[in-house]
Design a protein around this motif. Sequence first.
Motif, PDB file in Angstrom:
ATOM      1  N   PRO A   3       0.831  -1.214   0.000  1.00  0.00           N
ATOM      2  CA  PRO A   3       0.000   0.000   0.000  1.00  0.00           C
ATOM      3  C   PRO A   3       0.865   1.264   0.000  1.00  0.00           C
ATOM      4  CG  PRO A   3      -0.788  -1.565   1.648  1.00  0.00           C
ATOM      5  CD  PRO A   3       0.528  -2.087   1.150  1.00  0.00           C
ATOM      6  N   LYS A   4       0.342   2.343  -0.595  1.00  0.00           N
ATOM      7  CA  LYS A   4       1.108   3.588  -0.714  1.00  0.00           C
ATOM      8  C   LYS A   4       1.509   4.135   0.655  1.00  0.00           C
ATOM      9  CE  LYS A   4       1.021   8.279  -2.613  1.00  0.00           C
ATOM     10  NZ  LYS A   4       1.242   8.975  -1.346  1.00  0.00           N
ATOM     11  N   ILE A   5       0.613   4.047   1.646  1.00  0.00           N
ATOM     12  CA  ILE A   5       0.954   4.610   2.960  1.00  0.00           C
ATOM     13  C   ILE A   5       2.148   3.875   3.583  1.00  0.00           C
ATOM     14  CG2 ILE A   5      -0.697   3.204   4.297  1.00  0.00           C
ATOM     15  CD1 ILE A   5      -1.054   5.829   6.037  1.00  0.00           C
ATOM     16  N   ASP A   6       2.312   2.582   3.258  1.00  0.00           N
ATOM     17  CA  ASP A   6       3.476   1.846   3.755  1.00  0.00           C
ATOM     18  C   ASP A   6       4.766   2.451   3.198  1.00  0.00           C
ATOM     19  OD1 ASP A   6       1.331   0.288   4.553  1.00  0.00           O
ATOM     20  OD2 ASP A   6       2.403  -1.600   4.272  1.00  0.00           O
ATOM     21  N   SER A   7       4.776   2.694   1.886  1.00  0.00           N
ATOM     22  CA  SER A   7       5.983   3.274   1.290  1.00  0.00           C
ATOM     23  C   SER A   7       6.202   4.703   1.766  1.00  0.00           C
ATOM     24  CB  SER A   7       5.943   3.195  -0.238  1.00  0.00           C
ATOM     25  OG  SER A   7       4.779   3.802  -0.744  1.00  0.00           O
ATOM     26  N   ASP A   8       5.127   5.432   2.101  1.00  0.00           N
ATOM     27  CA  ASP A   8       5.257   6.794   2.640  1.00  0.00           C
ATOM     28  C   ASP A   8       6.077   6.809   3.934  1.00  0.00           C
ATOM     29  OD1 ASP A   8       3.694   7.848   0.622  1.00  0.00           O
ATOM     30  OD2 ASP A   8       1.871   8.020   1.831  1.00  0.00           O
ATOM     31  N   ILE A   9       6.003   5.704   4.704  1.00  0.00           N
ATOM     32  CA  ILE A   9       6.718   5.668   5.989  1.00  0.00           C
ATOM     33  C   ILE A   9       7.930   4.729   5.949  1.00  0.00           C
ATOM     34  CG2 ILE A   9       4.679   6.359   7.315  1.00  0.00           C
ATOM     35  CD1 ILE A   9       4.301   3.432   8.139  1.00  0.00           C
ATOM     36  N   GLY A  10       8.350   4.365   4.728  1.00  0.00           N
ATOM     37  CA  GLY A  10       9.609   3.631   4.570  1.00  0.00           C
ATOM     38  C   GLY A  10       9.494   2.122   4.583  1.00  0.00           C
ATOM     39  N   ASN A 156      11.107  -5.624  12.379  1.00  0.00           N
ATOM     40  CA  ASN A 156      10.710  -4.724  13.464  1.00  0.00           C
ATOM     41  C   ASN A 156      10.525  -3.280  12.974  1.00  0.00           C
ATOM     42  OD1 ASN A 156      10.084  -4.186  16.140  1.00  0.00           O
ATOM     43  ND2 ASN A 156      12.206  -3.932  16.777  1.00  0.00           N
ATOM     44  N   PHE A 157       9.687  -3.125  11.925  1.00  0.00           N
ATOM     45  CA  PHE A 157       9.394  -1.787  11.416  1.00  0.00           C
ATOM     46  C   PHE A 157       8.667  -0.959  12.481  1.00  0.00           C
ATOM     47  CE2 PHE A 157       9.235  -4.124   7.218  1.00  0.00           C
ATOM     48  CZ  PHE A 157      10.283  -3.444   6.616  1.00  0.00           C
ATOM     49  N   TYR A 158       8.809   0.352  12.371  1.00  0.00           N
ATOM     50  CA  TYR A 158       7.971   1.256  13.164  1.00  0.00           C
ATOM     51  C   TYR A 158       6.611   1.351  12.487  1.00  0.00           C
ATOM     52  CZ  TYR A 158      11.877   2.833  16.023  1.00  0.00           C
ATOM     53  OH  TYR A 158      12.926   2.885  16.910  1.00  0.00           O
ATOM     54  N   GLY A 159       5.547   1.327  13.286  1.00  0.00           N
ATOM     55  CA  GLY A 159       4.189   1.279  12.751  1.00  0.00           C
ATOM     56  C   GLY A 159       3.605   2.636  12.426  1.00  0.00           C
ATOM     57  N   TYR A 160       2.415   2.595  11.842  1.00  0.00           N
ATOM     58  CA  TYR A 160       1.747   3.792  11.305  1.00  0.00           C
ATOM     59  C   TYR A 160       1.590   4.905  12.340  1.00  0.00           C
ATOM     60  CZ  TYR A 160       0.535   0.124   7.970  1.00  0.00           C
ATOM     61  OH  TYR A 160       0.603  -0.923   7.091  1.00  0.00           O
TER      62      TYR A 160
END
Length: 398
Positions: A3-10, A156-160
Amino acid sequence: MIPKIDSDIGILAYTTNSSGCGGTIRKQKEDFNVSELITEKAHSKICSESGFAVYKLQKNGIDTTHALGEIFRKCGIRLKSLGLKDASAITEQFVFTTYKTNKHFEVNESKYNLKKVGFTDKVLSKKEMIGNHFRIKIDGASNELAKFNEFDKILNFYGYQRFGSRRPVTHLIGRSLIQKDFAGAVDLLLSFTSEYDRDENTKLRELMADKSKYSEALKIVPKGMDLEKIALKEMIDHGDPVKTLRALPLSIRRFFVQSYQSYIFNQTLSMSLDAGEELFFPQPDDVCYNKSGELGKFENDPLQRLSVPFVGYSYYKKTRFHYYIEKILRDEGITHQDFFSKEIQEISSEGGFRNSSIKCDDYKVKDNVVSFSLSRGSFATIVLREIIKPENPLTSGF
C-alpha cells in the motif's frame, strides 16, 4: 503489492509468505486491548507503605499524554509513564510519582481511571517495562487467520501511529528540524494535508497555510489540535519559528526527530532486505542484544538478537548496514552529524540500536481473536499487517 501509505513511511516489503486473512481491526475500541508488562523484580518492589506511588492507568479513547495532563489539571498529581499508549484502544499501564508520598488517589472518569497499586523505594524505570500483551479482534477475517504461523519472520518496522497514521507528517517535521528549516517545520505542523485525512481537517489546514489567516484559524481550531493551537498563538505573537517550536512540549519536539529516525530505520530494513541481507539471525561482526537486553558483539549465542543502527550524531558506522544508511542519508541531503542541533539543542539525538526483527511470544488464535506479547518498542500493527495483508491499512483500522 505494498500500500502507498506503507511506502510513505519507509516500509517497502512484506516478509511472510501468507496470502493474508483480510478483515478489519478496531471496529470498536473494545476490539483492541493492550496491557503493559513489567519485570517480576519490578512487581516485587511494589509493596511498601510509602515512597514513590504507583498506579494502574486504564483508559479508552484518550492517549497517555492527554490522560496524564488531565489528571494533573484536575487532581494536581504529576505522574510519569513507562511507555505511551495511543487513544484507539483499551489500554492498561503503570504510572507513578517521581516524588515520595504516603498519599494515594483514585480517579474515575469516563475515558480513564486510576487505581492504587502500592509504593516503591525507587522510581520505576523504563528498563523495567519489558513489553506489552495484546488481545485483538479481527472482524471479517478468513480462515487464513488460523493458518498463520510465521510470527518469527516479521521485521521490526515502526508502525503507522509513529508517523501520525491518517496524517503521516511527524517524520517530515523531524526532517525539517534536522535540516534546520524551522519555518518549514512550523508550516508542516499547521498546514500539511494528507489524502488519508478527513475533509474538514484538510480545509482547516488549507486555511492555516495562509499566514494572514492565522487569527481566523485560531478561533476555529478544534480541541484535539492542541499543538496547532500553541503554534498559531506563538506565530501570531512574534512570528519566530524557533520560539514557536520551543513552546511545544519537549516530548513532542523530541518525538518529531525520533519519527524521522524511525523513517530512516524503516528504509534501512527495507533496503537491506531487498539487497538480500540476513535480517533474522546475527552474523559474525554484527552488533547484537543478548537475553538481558545488553548490547554487544556477535558471540554465536542463539539467544543473541541482531540489532541495526538507529541513526544519530554518534552513529556507529562499523556494521554491514552502513552502506544502506549512508545512501539513505545522501538521498535525504543530511549527514549523521546533523542530528546535533545547535539552535534547538534539546532535540539532539545520539542514536543507538534497535532489534531488526520482532520477538512475538505467547501467540494464540481463538475464533477471530489473536493474542500475543511483544517486547518494548515493537508495534502490534506491524504483526497484524503481515497477518491481514490489508489493501488499505487505514480503512482496515490501522
